[in-house]
Design a protein around this motif. Structure first.
Motif, PDB file in Angstrom:
ATOM      1  N   GLU A  41     -14.637  10.078  19.295  1.00  0.00           N
ATOM      2  CA  GLU A  41     -14.977   8.669  19.022  1.00  0.00           C
ATOM      3  C   GLU A  41     -14.128   8.059  17.897  1.00  0.00           C
ATOM      4  OE1 GLU A  41     -17.029  11.021  19.561  1.00  0.00           O
ATOM      5  OE2 GLU A  41     -18.667  10.375  20.866  1.00  0.00           O
ATOM      6  N   SER A  71     -11.542   5.474  19.045  1.00  0.00           N
ATOM      7  CA  SER A  71     -12.002   4.135  19.450  1.00  0.00           C
ATOM      8  C   SER A  71     -12.747   3.428  18.331  1.00  0.00           C
ATOM      9  CB  SER A  71     -12.910   4.248  20.687  1.00  0.00           C
ATOM     10  OG  SER A  71     -14.031   5.080  20.396  1.00  0.00           O
ATOM     11  N   GLU A  77     -13.413   1.186  15.229  1.00  0.00           N
ATOM     12  CA  GLU A  77     -12.846  -0.008  14.594  1.00  0.00           C
ATOM     13  C   GLU A  77     -13.552  -0.214  13.267  1.00  0.00           C
ATOM     14  OE1 GLU A  77     -10.347  -1.832  15.445  1.00  0.00           O
ATOM     15  OE2 GLU A  77      -9.953  -0.879  17.369  1.00  0.00           O
ATOM     16  N   CYS A 132     -17.127   1.834  13.770  1.00  0.00           N
ATOM     17  CA  CYS A 132     -17.155   2.308  15.164  1.00  0.00           C
ATOM     18  C   CYS A 132     -18.058   1.466  16.039  1.00  0.00           C
ATOM     19  CB  CYS A 132     -17.562   3.771  15.227  1.00  0.00           C
ATOM     20  SG  CYS A 132     -16.509   4.804  14.203  1.00  0.00           S
TER      21      CYS A 132
END
Length: 847
Positions: free
Chosen positions: A802, A805, A807, A847
């Motif tokens: 994870e 991906s 942010e 995230c």
């Protein structure tokens, strides 16, 4: 009668006097009626012994047949100190013509009172003053003498003659420096008073009271030389005896003088060596522990600009050329003669000055006084405090124009310009750091070329001096900036264009400036030298952020650096670059030119006014600053610790701007400084993040970037359903990639390299809190997994897929804007719209 001509020899003068006495005795004494009501002659008739005034009926001639028209005049004998008649003065009653004086000796005098060696003698060069003074005093213990001649040379000869063997005093006013110069070296004393002695006596001041009023007004003329016009205290200029001569300070320089031994008056030079232009030793200096002794020196350059330097005496024990270079660089003209140059060492070290001063090795606050290179502001007069260093600082705190001009023409019109108001407020903020016990730090204006960043710095610099000289550059070594920071202690330091600094040292330099301490160094003897310390607010600018600039040298920034230097976008967001609006011109370029022109015309006056204001009552200044900071911070109470620390620096800047406004320095309205600072703070928060967990975001981005960069090259594939007959060759393997779970396994031995420059423990803590770490051994933040060609399960750091991906987000200001927009209010705090954020590790943050 035939008289011999006046000559320069005493023998001929005596021969003349013998014959002259006989002739004078042949005239009859004048009667009161014969004085024709002449006021001066009547006063003399009443004061002098009987038959002292003679009625002269004949013209007198000299042996060169010159006729002296003395018929019809009144003669007054002039005598020497033995009582012998050496000449006469001839008055024509009620005539404006000058009296005729015959005195070949030059030292005869009109004597009022008894001639007694025990008497004090008071000498006058004017008959009116002498008579009036005698009438006021009428003391049988004082003899008054009056020079009958109007030439200074004759008056000096009279004083020299009458002072031998008797105490002789010459009354004069404090502005009569020419008389002191005339009588320098004579064995007499001067009574220097504000008004002439006759005026003071008429004001019912007794002679004894005048003498007792101030010991410094009695000057020994034997040991006094003429002192420069700019010197108020003649006691600082007494000659210093040395070897077979003495040092004397004149208006044109310091000299070493030797006198002719055969001159009884001791006033003729046989040797006079120029040392330097006039320089004074004002005081002996020492610190609070009676160490680091020095001398406080004062002089003027050829433009009459005053310079002062508290010079450590230790400089005289090394290479004396170094201290002379400092003096010469500040405008003191020193002889090039090697022997005469050495006299300056002796004079500075041995001059017998009794005044003491406390020296400090740091500029800025010292108790309730603020120390500048050349003065102290806020002094109570009880103790002289001076800054002492091995180098004479040519202070950049220069002034031009009036405060009203700087305020009304330059500062006040910019009240709505957020970046410029912020910059000016920064210039006032450094003095509040010590009061609020804050370490200081910096701000960095970030923007493209020609944005107006340098203009902001120069505008702020105009608070303290000429912008071109006060603004410093990043283009220097960290050692040089250490000295610059020390010279700006408790003040403001503008640093232009960070791109000129070496990117390899900029990180360390920022830490040094913000932390306020220089490098530790040792002396030649191996002992530790005291490191320089300071507190400053510095304002920097550049086209790149500190992070990008350091990346050019392969260095990474950490949260500590970015907290110490808060980045602010130079663009105000109004389409006018740094400007929020146009107020001084029709275009942005013209407005920039106008600001530059005004800042070059008026500068330095605001800073001195600010220092005078905050030192007038330091306790009240501290209380006001603390209250303003607290009011400001009440609007940002939800910030995380790192962001809160930076916001407090903004609060100090806002407080400084508001206090300068209250003092009448800026011309702004109450609250305008706070509004501008809040605008800049919100801009920083928009870029940095209001939750303040900047370092955590950096760590996650760092690990993510490593995986993305090396995912296929340094991670060996591993998955359950793959039959591997051989081990894949991986160069410089960092770990494994589990294709089934997507996890990345880092060996415990190589993870330190991956984490650098961050601490491994901190990285593991951040990843765990962000739920990006698969942990089966919580005490070690590791898990055991099966790896290809490994017999036993291995302990690894397992990072979840994870992270790729993820942010990392940071809060922004009001939705749809580049930051929070504030409305100007009064001194009360201005409310700010801020969105509360979740903590790191929650879904709202990462995230």
């Amino acid at each position: 009668m035939t008289t011999t001509p006046q000559t320069a020899t005493h023998e001929k003068a005596r021969a003349f006097s013998t014959g002259f006495t006989v002739v004078m005795n042949s005239f009859d004494a004048v009667t009161r009626q014969g004085l024709a009501d002449d006021k001066l002659l009547l006063k003399l008739f009443d004061l002098l012994p009987p038959n002292s005034l003679l009625n002269v009926t004949d013209n007198l001639t000299t042996d060169d047949t010159s006729i002296v028209k003395t018929a019809g005049t009144i003669a007054i004998a002039i005598t020497d100190k033995q009582g012998d008649i050496v000449g006469a003065v001839f008055y024509t009653p009620n005539s404006k013509a000058k009296p005729i004086v015959i005195d070949p000796t030059g030292y005869g005098a009109i004597v009022i009172g008894e001639v007694n060696k025990a008497n004090e003698i008071i000498a006058f060069d004017d008959a009116e003053y002498g008579i009036d003074a005698y009438q006021c005093m009428a003391d049988d213990k004082i003899t008054f003498i009056i020079s009958p001649q109007k030439t200074k040379h004759c008056f000096k000869k009279m004083v020299q003659h009458w002072s031998s063997g008797s105490l002789l005093t010459v009354p004069m006013t404090i502005d009569n420096k020419g008389m002191i110069n005339l009588l320098a070296g004579v064995n007499a004393r001067a009574l220097v008073t504000m008004a002439d002695i006759v005026t003071m006596l008429h004001a019912n001041h007794s002679y004894e009271a005048i003498l007792a009023a101030d010991d410094t007004q009695l000057i020994s003329l034997k040991d006094t030389a003429y002192y420069p016009e700019w010197r108020d205290d003649p006691q600082l200029n007494e000659p210093m005896i040395y070897a077979d001569g003495r040092f004397e300070l004149y208006h044109d320089g310091l000299f070493f003088v030797k006198y002719n031994d055969d001159d009884p008056a001791n006033i003729t030079f046989k040797f006079k060596a120029f040392i330097c232009s006039p320089i004074e030793v004002i005081a002996k200096t020492r610190d609070t522990s009676s160490g680091t002794w020095g001398r406080l020196l004062q002089w003027r350059d050829d433009d009459s600009e005053l310079h002062t330097w508290s010079m450590p005496l230790a400089l005289l024990q090394g290479d004396a050329r170094e201290y002379r270079k400092e003096l010469a660089s500040q405008g003191l003209n020193i002889t090039t003669n090697p022997k005469q140059r050495s006299y300056l060492d002796t004079y500075i070290q041995n001059y017998p000055i009794h005044k003491r001063a406390l020296c400090v090795d740091k500029l800025g606050w010292h108790d309730k006084q603020y120390i500048l290179p050349d003065r102290a502001i806020g002094s109570d007069g009880k103790q002289l405090i001076v800054y002492q260093s091995a180098n004479s600082i040519n202070s950049t705190l220069t002034q031009q124009g009036e405060l009203a001009q700087w305020r009304d023409e330059l500062c006040k019109p910019l009240a709505e310009q957020s970046r410029f108001v912020f910059s000016i407020a920064c210039a006032f903020a450094g003095q509040l750091l010590e009061l609020l016990e804050y370490d200081g730090g910096g701000f960095h204006l970030l923007g493209s070329s020609s944005m107006g960043k340098s203009l902001s710095l120069k505008l702020a610099a105009s608070v303290w001096g000429n912008p071109d000289r006060y603004v410093k550059t990043w283009r220097s070594t960290d050692n040089a900036l250490e000295g610059t920071a020390s010279e700006h202690n408790d003040s403001f330091l503008p640093l232009d264009e960070i791109s000129e600094c070496d990117p390899k040292i900029v990180g360390k330099t920022v830490y040094m400036l913000a932390n306020g301490q220089g490098k530790g160094r040792s002396t030649t003897t191996g002992h530790n030298r005291i490191a320089k310390t300071w507190r400053i607010i510095f304002l920097s600018n550049g086209e790149e952020s500190l992070q990008n600039f350091m990346a050019q040298a392969g260095q990474k920034t950490n949260a500590g650096i970015e907290v110490r230097v808060a980045h602010i976008d130079a663009d105000a967001g109004q389409g006018l670059k740094t400007f929020d609006s146009l107020v001084l011109a029709d275009t942005g370029a013209a407005q920039a030119d106008k600001i530059k022109e005004l800042s070059q015309a008026y500068y330095g006056v605001a800073g001195i006014a600010w220092l005078e204001h905050i030192t007038s009552d330091k306790a009240a200044t501290t209380a006001t600053a603390r209250q303003l900071v607290n009011d400001f911070m009440s609007n940002y109470s939800d910030l995380a610790p790192q962001a809160y620390r930076v916001a407090k620096r903004f609060a100090i800047v806002a407080a400084a701007g508001e206090m300068a406004t209250l003092a009448g320095i800026t011309g702004w309205q109450s609250g305008q400084a706070t509004t501008a600072v809040m605008t800049c703070l919100d801009n920083w928060l928009d870029n940095y993040g209001r939750d303040g967990e900047h370092e955590q975001r950096q760590i996650i981005e760092h690990i993510k970037a490593f995986i993305e960069q090396h995912g296929s090259s340094r991670f060996q594939p591993c998955h359950i359903h793959m039959h591997q007959d051989f081990e894949t060759k991986i160069t410089n393997r960092a770990g494994y990639h589990n294709y089934d779970t997507g996890e990345y396994y880092f060996s415990t031995s190589t993870f330190d390299e991956v984490c650098s420059p961050f601490n491994k423990s901190k990285v593991l803590q951040v990843l765990d809190e962000a739920r990006l770490l698969n942990v089966t051994e919580s005490d070690r933040k590791t898990c055991r997994v099966s790896l290809p060609f490994k017999k036993n399960r291995m302990r690894v750091y397992a990072i979840k897929n994870e992270i790729l991906s993820c942010e990392t987000t940071k809060s922004t200001g009001t939705a749809g804007t580049a930051g929070t927009t504030h409305t100007q209010q009064g001194l009360g705090t201005v409310p700010s719209n801020k969105t509360p954020l979740g903590q790191l590790g929650q879904s709202s943050s990462i995230c």
